[in-house]
Structure formats: C-alpha cells, structure tokens
Design a protein around this motif. Structure first.
Motif, PDB file in Angstrom:
ATOM      1  N   ALA A   2       4.042   5.871  -5.575  1.00 36.93           N
ATOM      2  CA  ALA A   2       4.511   5.376  -6.876  1.00 36.93           C
ATOM      3  C   ALA A   2       5.149   6.469  -7.700  1.00 36.93           C
ATOM      4  CB  ALA A   2       3.343   4.757  -7.644  1.00 36.93           C
TER       5      ALA A   2
ATOM      6  N   GLN B  80       0.821  -1.212   0.000  1.00 36.31           N
ATOM      7  CA  GLN B  80       0.000   0.000   0.000  1.00 36.31           C
ATOM      8  C   GLN B  80       0.854   1.260   0.000  1.00 36.31           C
ATOM      9  OE1 GLN B  80      -2.630  -0.324   3.360  1.00 36.31           O
ATOM     10  NE2 GLN B  80      -3.805  -2.048   2.482  1.00 36.31           N
TER      11      GLN B  80
ATOM     12  N   LYS C 137       2.263   1.874  -3.479  1.00 32.95           N
ATOM     13  CA  LYS C 137       1.267   2.386  -4.424  1.00 32.95           C
ATOM     14  C   LYS C 137       1.002   3.871  -4.187  1.00 32.95           C
ATOM     15  CE  LYS C 137      -1.228  -1.954  -5.205  1.00 32.95           C
ATOM     16  NZ  LYS C 137      -2.521  -2.675  -5.015  1.00 32.95           N
TER      17      LYS C 137
END
Length: 569
Positions: A508, A502, A505
């Motif tokens: 990113a 998580q 992401k």
C-alpha cells in the motif's frame, strides 16, 4: 399534270442517287458521330479524371475536401458529411417533467416529432459520414462515424488525402462497412498518415475471412483503444490477438483497452488471450463478454492474475536479460572507470607525482632571500588550497601538483603552475560531480525502463526448484459477462482476487499496480447465491472506484473532517 408534278418532285430527289454529294454528307455525319462518342464515354469511365485528385490540396474542412475529391475521382453519388445528431435538449429529463405542457406546446411537439420521425426513416439509412466537432469550427473534427455502407479501396484512398489535415482527430468508428482483409490492410496503412491524436479505432460488425485484426496491434501501432465486437472472431483469431499482445521477444506497449465482446471465442481462445497477458503490462481494460468461454478458459485467465510458474524458455530468457542488465550497469557505473584504468596510466601518474615532488624539494632548498615575498604567498595559497581540497574530498596537496585520475584525463597537464590550477580544479571537481550524478540518474532511469518493458525482470519467488512470477497486476477491468463459467471457474477467480487484495495491502505504501478493480461474472452458468461469487463481490466492492456506497457512509458521519484527514482518505 402528273408528269409536271413529278418533275419538280424529282428535281430535289435527282441528286440522291449521285455519289459525290451523298458521300460528303455521310462522311460529315460520321465525323460528328466519332467526335461525340468519346465525350459520352468519358463521363462514366473517368479514365483521365483520377489524375486530378492528386493535384488538389485539402483545406482541412472534411465536408468540402471529401466532396471535391469524390467528384474529381468520378463519383456522381457519394455520401455527405454531416454532424452527428444528438438528443434534443427539450427531451432531457428534469425536475419539471411531471408538469404537463400546455395544449399548444403539445401540438407543436407532436408535429415536430412526427416530422422528425418521417425524415429519420429515410435519412437514417442514407450513406453518410457523421462527425463530432471539438468546437463549432468545421476544421475541429474529433470523431468520425461510418455505418451501413461499403467502404472500398477508392474511398479509403480519398480518406488518405482528406483525413491527415484533421489535426484534432481522435477516433474512427466503422460499423458494418464491408471490410475485407485487403481493405483492412489499406486502412492500417492510412492510420500513420493521420494526426498523432488518433488513439481510438472501432471496427464492429466487419467479419474477415482471415481474421487479420491483429495487424492493428503491431509494434509500431499507436492505437490505445480498440473495439472488435461482433466480428465472429473464433479461437484462431484469438490466437493471433494473444500473440499481438505479447510474446517472449515482443510486446504491445500502446494498447490500453480491448473489446472482444459478441464473438465466438472459446476455452482455447481464452487460453491464447491469457498467454498474451502473461508478459503484457499496458492493457488495463479487457472485455470478453458474450463469448463461449467455459471453466478451462476461466481457469487460465485466473492463473495469469495470480502467481504463475515460468516455463523453461521463459527462465532462460530471464537469465539472458539479467546478464545484459548487469553488463549495462557495469558499463554505466562511475566505479568501473576507476577500476578500468590501465597500468600505463598508473605509471604516468606515478612519474608525474615524482617530478612534482622533486620540484617542491628544489623550491624548499632555495636561499631565504627570495622566499619571503614570492614563495611565502605561494605557500599560504597552497595552505588554503589544501584546506579547500580537504573539504571537497580531494585528499591531495597542491604542492604535489598531481591531480586526480579524472582530472588528469580531462586536463592532461600535470606540471601546471599552482595559481593556474585553482579555477581549473574547482571547475573540474564540480563538473565531475555533476557528470557522476547525471550518469547515475541515467542508469537508474534505464534500469527502471528495462524493468517496466521486460516483465521477466520483475522480482520472482523460488519454490521447489521452480520460478514463480507475481502475476499480471496491471489489468484493472475484466468483463466476462454471459459466458459458460460454472462454480469451478469461480473458485479460480476467487483465489486470484484474494491474492491481489493481500498483495495490494502489503504494497500500500509503494506506488505501483494494484490488480483488478472490477470483475464482471454475471449471467454465467452458476446461481447468483453462490458463496464464491458473493465473496468475490465483497472483496472487490471496496476496490471499485465507481462504488458510491463508501462516500455516502462517510457523509452520514456527523464528525467534521479536517483537511489532513481528507487527504489521508
């Protein structure tokens, strides 16, 4: 006749009972004996010969240098330097392996294999120094392999003379060479003498009584890859290694990979390693396979990978580092110099401005006869200077003659004439802007390096009066194969992997560490069909860079891929 025969027989024997001749012959034999004794005794002892190796200058060829230094040190039988054997190209598997060779070739191959096998039985166990070359040049030694024979202090002393000339040396591998704590200290002192390209050290099968392997990971160490497999390292040795990885005031910054497989590290030792990973931001690869780590040690390792709570001592150290960082930024920032001017400097600038204003009023009251030629041009020039300075952001007219505080500190002259101030002001403003930019860039770089060096300066989260760090996301590879982890330890790793996925992401777009890419938990004390284990594999499968399933699926797609979409992937 008997007397006659005895007479000539006694004549040569007559001087035998004498004392003069016999004593001379005896002393001559004794002198010869004393002359021959030191020559016989010097060969095995070699008391005078160790001085010669210091006079020898190495040529950079390990084979000749090592042989010459060994002979000068008194060694009669010493290991030879040979090139490390590689598999023969005829035995490389290929597409044509299914075809059987002819009978003659089979006979030749069988004969060569039998000869090689017989020779290898004896050659393999002989003490040798195997080397790998970067090129065909014998001076381009890249790696050194020593296995199966005891390396003493004298041999290490020879290595300290013949290894530094090897400019391309990258790795030293010592397998079961009978190292002790004393010889390890000598070996560590040898490493700084070698070339700066030496980054890999492997000491496998060398158990030490004091387990002083942590000395290889000192603050001044340049080793990037360290392998300590099969050294009987227990929890005590793991504690020393964990402290070498990082403490509250020190941290190893060069070690990239550490292999601690096939040792006796338990839960307590895994906790020490986890404590070392709290503030370490250089280690990327860690192997703890084939140890005795259970659920307690696994939970401590998983805790470091996720957000963990800072202790009271770490919170105090974090506050101290923040205060130091704030004072450094204030000293380096250019705005501090503006506010740091004293009242005396301001008074001087006011006096200089008043005197320049008085001079400008006197020039305005002069008769009109002199103004059209000289002062008219000066006023036009002054008008141009005002426009230029307004563009550059100076905000002062050249008729006032009062420069900026920085210009005043640099030039030191407030009453200079107007034409002389043109190039000085132009250069002064440009150099000042460049210096400001350089100061800002240096402050930014220093701030970035302090944030990288001190993990306590990373952004933290405050919850319920406690401070939480985001966890270690620099470690990319963790191997816990064949330990004693059950489903309880798996749950801890599952929560850590979920958090890292998580976090990666959400981050990113920004550059930075992403967390674990590969985690090996196979052959532990849990079933293969465990749901937590399968979930961990599913989460890490797309993150594994060695995974080839995704490229195959992308190749199966029939749509063409443009260059932009390729780089976007």
């Amino acid at each position: 006749m008997s007397g006659e025969t005895s007479a000539p027989g006694t004549s040569p024997r007559a001087p035998r009972p004498g004392t003069q001749k016999t004593s001379g012959t005896v002393t001559k034999k004794g002198e010869r004996g004393t002359k021959e004794k030191p020559t016989i005794n010097l060969q095995p002892v070699g008391e005078e010969e160790p001085k010669n190796p210091e006079e020898y200058q190495c040529c950079g060829v390990l084979e000749t240098d090592f042989a010459e230094l060994c002979t000068r040190s008194g060694y009669t039988d010493f290991p030879k330097v040979v090139i490390r054997p590689r598999p023969h190209p005829t035995f490389v598997p290929s597409a044509s392996m299914s075809e059987k060779p002819p009978l003659d070739d089979q006979r030749l191959l069988s004969g060569s294999c039998s000869l090689n096998s017989l020779e290898s039985k004896y050659v393999f166990f002989r003490p040798t120094i195997q080397v790998e070359l970067e090129q065909e040049d014998p001076k381009s030694v890249k790696e050194i392999y020593i296995r199966g024979w005891k390396v003493e202090d004298r041999i290490l002393g020879i290595f300290s003379k013949c290894l530094p000339p090897l400019s391309q040396l990258q790795a030293i591998n010592l397998w079961k060479v009978g190292l002790t704590d004393k010889t390890l200290t000598t070996f560590i002192a040898l490493l700084p003498l070698c070339s700066s390209t030496l980054r890999k050290v492997s000491l496998e099968g060398n158990p030490l009584q004091e387990q002083s392997y942590h000395k290889l990971m000192g603050l001044d160490s340049t080793i990037a890859h360290l392998s300590l497999r099969n050294n009987n390292i227990d929890d005590h040795g793991a504690r020393l290694l964990g402290q070498a990885l990082s403490t509250l005031h020190s941290c190893n910054r060069t070690l990239v990979s550490l292999n601690l497989g096939f040792n006796h590290i338990g839960d307590e030792g895994a906790g020490y390693i986890a404590n070392g990973l709290r503030l370490n931001r250089s280690l990327l690869w860690l192997s703890l396979a084939h140890n005795r780590i259970g659920d307690k040690g696994a939970l401590k390792l998983a805790e470091v990978l996720g957000p963990f709570e800072l202790t009271h001592i770490e919170v105090v150290e974090r506050r101290r580092l923040l205060l130091e960082k704030g004072t450094q930024e204030r000293l380096r920032s250019p705005s501090s110099s503006r506010h740091g001017d004293s009242k005396t400097d301001r008074d001087k600038n006011q006096v200089i401005g008043a005197s320049s204003a008085a001079l400008s009023e006197k020039t305005d009251k002069m008769p009109a006869m002199k103004t059209p030629k000289s002062l008219g041009k000066k006023k036009e020039k002054s008008g141009e200077m005002v426009k230029k300075e307004e563009k550059s952001g100076s905000g002062q007219s050249p008729t006032q003659g009062a420069p900026k505080k920085e210009d005043a500190s640099k030039a030191g002259k407030g009453k200079a004439s107007i034409p002389e101030q043109k190039p000085a002001k132009g250069k002064g403003t440009k150099s000042g802007s460049k210096e400001k930019r350089s100061i800002l860039l240096e402050s930014e770089l220093v701030a970035e390096t302090t944030e990288m060096v001190n993990p306590l300066l990373e952004p933290v989260a405050h919850r319920d009066g406690k401070v939480y760090m985001p966890g270690n996301k620099v470690l990319l590879h963790l191997n816990l194969l064949r330990n004693r982890i059950t489903e309880v330890g798996l749950d801890g790793f599952l929560t850590a992997v979920r958090y890292q996925v998580q976090f990666s992401k959400s981050q990113a777009a920004s550059k930075g560490p992403v967390g674990l890419l590969w985690l090996s938990l196979a052959k532990n004390y849990f079933p293969v069909q465990c749901p937590a284990y399968t979930m961990i594999q599913e989460l890490l499968l797309p993150r594994d860079p060695m995974n080839k399933a995704r490229p195959r699926e992308e190749e199966a797609v029939a749509f063409p891929i443009t260059t932009w979409s390729f780089w976007a992937l």
